[in-house]
Design an enzyme around this catalytic site. Sequence first.
Site, PDB file in Angstrom:
ATOM      1  N   PRO A 119       0.753  -1.250   0.000  1.00 32.61           N
ATOM      2  CA  PRO A 119       0.000   0.000   0.000  1.00 32.61           C
ATOM      3  C   PRO A 119       0.784   1.301   0.000  1.00 32.61           C
ATOM      4  CG  PRO A 119      -0.030  -0.982   2.185  1.00 32.61           C
ATOM      5  CD  PRO A 119       0.806  -1.876   1.327  1.00 32.61           C
ATOM      6  N   HIS A 120       2.097   1.259   0.269  1.00 32.66           N
ATOM      7  CA  HIS A 120       2.813   2.529   0.394  1.00 32.66           C
ATOM      8  C   HIS A 120       4.255   2.412  -0.110  1.00 32.66           C
ATOM      9  CE1 HIS A 120      -0.463   3.706   3.076  1.00 32.66           C
ATOM     10  NE2 HIS A 120      -0.197   2.639   3.812  1.00 32.66           N
ATOM     11  N   TYR A 121       4.560   3.015  -1.222  1.00 36.69           N
ATOM     12  CA  TYR A 121       5.951   3.176  -1.677  1.00 36.69           C
ATOM     13  C   TYR A 121       6.712   1.855  -1.781  1.00 36.69           C
ATOM     14  CZ  TYR A 121       4.694   7.875  -0.142  1.00 36.69           C
ATOM     15  OH  TYR A 121       4.039   9.068   0.046  1.00 36.69           O
TER      16      TYR A 121
END
Length: 223
Positions: A119-121
Site C-alpha cells: 500500500p505505500h511506496y
Amino acid sequence: MKDATISELYDLTQTIAAKIFEGKTYPWEVLPLIKDFILELGETLDPAEYEKRGENIWIAKDANIAPTASISGPCIIGKGAEIRQCAFIRGNAIVGEGAVVGNSTELKNVILFNKVQVPHYNYVGDSVLGYKAHMGAGSITSNVKSDKKLVVVKSADEQIETGLKKFGAMLGDEVEVGCNSVLNPGTVVGRNSNIYPLSCVRGVIPSGHIFKNAKEIIKKSDN
C-alpha cells in the site's frame, strides 16, 4: 527444499492464476510465463465482470482505479481491487481480488494473490505474493543481483540454481514484511512468517517464524 515449494507457500484457491502453477514445484518457475498466461487468460474473462481497457489490460468493473494510476499491459486487475494514486503497474501483472496497490507503488512481472496489500511506496518485481501477504511502507523486492549473476535460492542446508537473472521474492500466504525492509534476490518467506522492520533478508525463511536479523530467526511458538 520443502519450505520453498508451491504447496507449502500458497493456497491456490486464492488466485485467478492457479493454472499457471500446475505441474510446477517451485513458484519462481512461473516468472517467465506470466506474460503469455495473462494474454491467454484475459481473453477468457467474463465481459460482464471485466472490462478490457487499452491493449491487453483487463480490469474488474468493481475495481477502484485512481485516475493518476499508470497501468500497462499485459495486466489483469481482479474484483474489488484498489489501485491508488500514482501506482505504476509496468505490465505482466496479476492483481488479485481485494488487493491494494498503493500510492507510488511499482509492480512488474508479478502475481499478487487475493487480498495482498502493497500500500505505500513499495517496489515489487519478478515476485509472487501469497494470500493476504502485506508489505509495510517502503519495503521492496530487490530483483537483480549487484553482480548480475543468476539467482540461487539458498536455505540452511541446500541451494537451488534458478537459471533466472531477475527474481525478487516469493512470499507465502499471510506473510508480514516490516517497513523499509529489503528482500534480496531469491528470498523465500514461508506462510505466516513476520519480517522485522528495517530488515535485510535473503535465503529461505521457514513458515511460522519471525525474522529479527540474519542470526535470529525464531519460531513464533517460542515467543
